[in-house]
Motif scaffolding. Structure first.
Motif, short mmCIF file in Angstrom:
data_model
loop_
_atom_site.label_atom_id
_atom_site.label_comp_id
_atom_site.label_asym_id
_atom_site.label_seq_id
_atom_site.Cartn_x
_atom_site.Cartn_y
_atom_site.Cartn_z
N CYS A 86 29.66 22.61 15.08
CA CYS A 86 29.64 21.22 14.64
C CYS A 86 29.79 21.12 13.13
O CYS A 86 30.47 20.22 12.62
N THR A 90 32.96 19.27 11.38
CA THR A 90 32.69 18.13 10.50
C THR A 90 33.39 18.27 9.17
O THR A 90 34.05 17.33 8.68
N PHE A 93 37.17 17.78 9.58
CA PHE A 93 37.56 16.38 9.70
C PHE A 93 37.50 15.67 8.36
O PHE A 93 38.37 14.85 8.04
N ILE A 94 36.46 15.95 7.58
CA ILE A 94 36.35 15.34 6.25
C ILE A 94 37.53 15.78 5.38
O ILE A 94 38.10 14.98 4.62
N ARG A 96 40.45 16.38 6.28
CA ARG A 96 41.66 15.67 6.70
C ARG A 96 41.61 14.18 6.40
O ARG A 96 42.54 13.45 6.73
N MET A 98 38.96 11.97 7.29
CA MET A 98 38.08 11.17 8.13
C MET A 98 36.82 10.81 7.36
O MET A 98 36.28 11.65 6.64
N GLU A 100 33.08 10.49 6.27
CA GLU A 100 32.04 11.46 6.57
C GLU A 100 31.12 11.00 7.68
O GLU A 100 30.78 11.78 8.58
N GLN A 102 31.71 9.13 10.12
CA GLN A 102 32.38 9.18 11.41
C GLN A 102 32.45 10.62 11.92
O GLN A 102 32.25 10.88 13.12
N ALA A 103 32.74 11.57 11.02
CA ALA A 103 32.80 12.98 11.41
C ALA A 103 31.45 13.47 11.89
O ALA A 103 31.35 14.18 12.91
N LEU A 106 30.67 11.90 15.29
CA LEU A 106 31.48 12.49 16.34
C LEU A 106 30.91 13.84 16.78
O LEU A 106 30.77 14.13 17.97
N MET A 107 30.54 14.67 15.81
CA MET A 107 30.01 15.99 16.14
C MET A 107 28.58 15.91 16.69
O MET A 107 28.19 16.73 17.51
N PHE A 148 40.44 22.38 16.21
CA PHE A 148 40.25 21.58 15.00
C PHE A 148 40.39 22.32 13.68
O PHE A 148 40.57 21.68 12.64
#
Length: 336
Positions: A86, A90, A93-94, A96, A98, A100, A102-103, A106-107, A148
């Motif tokens: 996770c 996370t 995603f950050i 890319r 996204m 923070e 939200q990442a 999501l995790m 990911f």
């Protein structure tokens, strides 16, 4: 002449089995720290103690989740895979773009889902927890890696929430220590003073009796695995915050997992279920933190460190098995 009947005191094993290991473990930790101060330069410095507490905070949180599952007579080998996976995803995603929050959300949801899967398979389908959680932990970290992760290293953004988890202090206490302290207090209150917490302990002590009294044993089993997974995700975030980055080439979670197990067993949480306290886990975390710090400061090789840690874990498990023999536990729980 009359004789007065005396009540048998019981065997040494029976007497020791009724004691809380918290204070003996704390005493041993203090003695180990004093020995470290006499043999190791700068061990008793304020900076070194802060380092011990910070590192103990991360695997201490992981161990709390593990302890809750074990108190209910379960086992969760997926915690380190969830925490590491996770955290890696996370940061990916950050990186890319996204947001923070939200990442993290999501995790956290993924961790909750894995906990639910673990609990449902163990509680409702009666699949052995050893195999279920080992598989889900490997699936989590392997699946996240394939789906990911595209870089070898992901850094924690300096101004992010994750960076603030380990940045600074409050009244001189590092933030990771405060976070872990809050988790320990909440877990202690949950296990000691709430109906679900007490029922989890009763379930671990005697599953058949707890079920016959009307306790919702299946939902409680699922709850323990959900709590364990969520705490694993939090431990992963605290870890990457302390490190400042995460390597995606690291896919083995065995060292983190066995550190958490060592903390739990040394802290007096019996692998037979139903015995132990959250305060004992705190004592175990401090002991392992001091031990790990001494091993590093003495410059021992990784192989020697693993040998010592493995010996400590084996000794703790053997002591637990001696205190709570399998035949006694089987008779108590009605298993064949």
């Amino acid at each position: 002449m009359t004789t007065v009947a005396t009540k048998p005191r019981g065997s040494l094993r029976a007497r020791l089995g009724g004691y809380d290991q918290t204070y003996p473990v704390l005493a041993i930790t203090v003695l180990l720290a004093l020995a470290g101060g006499l043999t190791t330069a700068n061990f008793l410095s304020t900076g070194n103690f802060a380092s011990i507490l910070n590192l103990s905070a991360a695997f201490g949180i992981l161990a709390i989740g593990q302890a809750i599952v074990i108190l209910g007579k379960g086992l969760d080998l997926s915690v380190a895979g969830i925490g590491l996976g996770c955290a890696q995803a996370t940061l990916a995603f950050i990186d890319r773009g996204m947001p923070e929050w939200q990442a993290i959300a999501l995790m956290t949801a993924l961790a909750l889902a894995i906990g639910l899967v673990n609990g449902i398979l163990v509680a409702l389908f009666e699949v052995p927890a050893l195999f279920v959680t080992l598989a889900t932990g490997m699936l989590a970290i392997g699946g996240i890696d394939i789906l990911f992760l595209t870089e070898n290293v992901y850094g924690v953004p300096p101004a992010s929430f994750l960076a603030q988890l380990s940045g600074g202090s409050v009244f001189g206490v590092p933030r990771p220590v405060l976070i872990a302290g809050a988790v320990f207090v909440i877990a202690w209150l949950f296990v000691a003073y709430t109906s679900p917490g007490r029922l989890i302990r009763a379930m671990g002590d005697n599953f058949a009796t707890a079920r016959s009294t009307g306790a919702p044993v299946r939902p409680l089993q699922i709850l323990t695995y959900v709590l364990s997974a969520l705490l694993a995700a939090l431990a992963g975030y605290v870890t990457v915050s302390l490190q400042g980055s995460v390597q995606t080439t690291v896919t083995s979670f065995a060292p983190i997992l066995f550190t958490a197990l060592t903390v739990v067993v040394i802290g007096g949480v019996s692998l037979s279920g139903g015995r132990g306290t959250i305060l004992g886990v705190l004592a175990g975390a401090l002991f392992v933190g001091v031990l790990n710090n001494l091993l590093v400061l003495h410059g021992l090789s990784t192989a020697v460190q693993d040998l010592i840690r493995g010996g400590v874990l084996a000794a703790a498990i053997a002591f637990d098995a001696w205190l709570h023999p399998r035949n006694d536990e089987t008779e108590k729980s009605g298993e064949l």
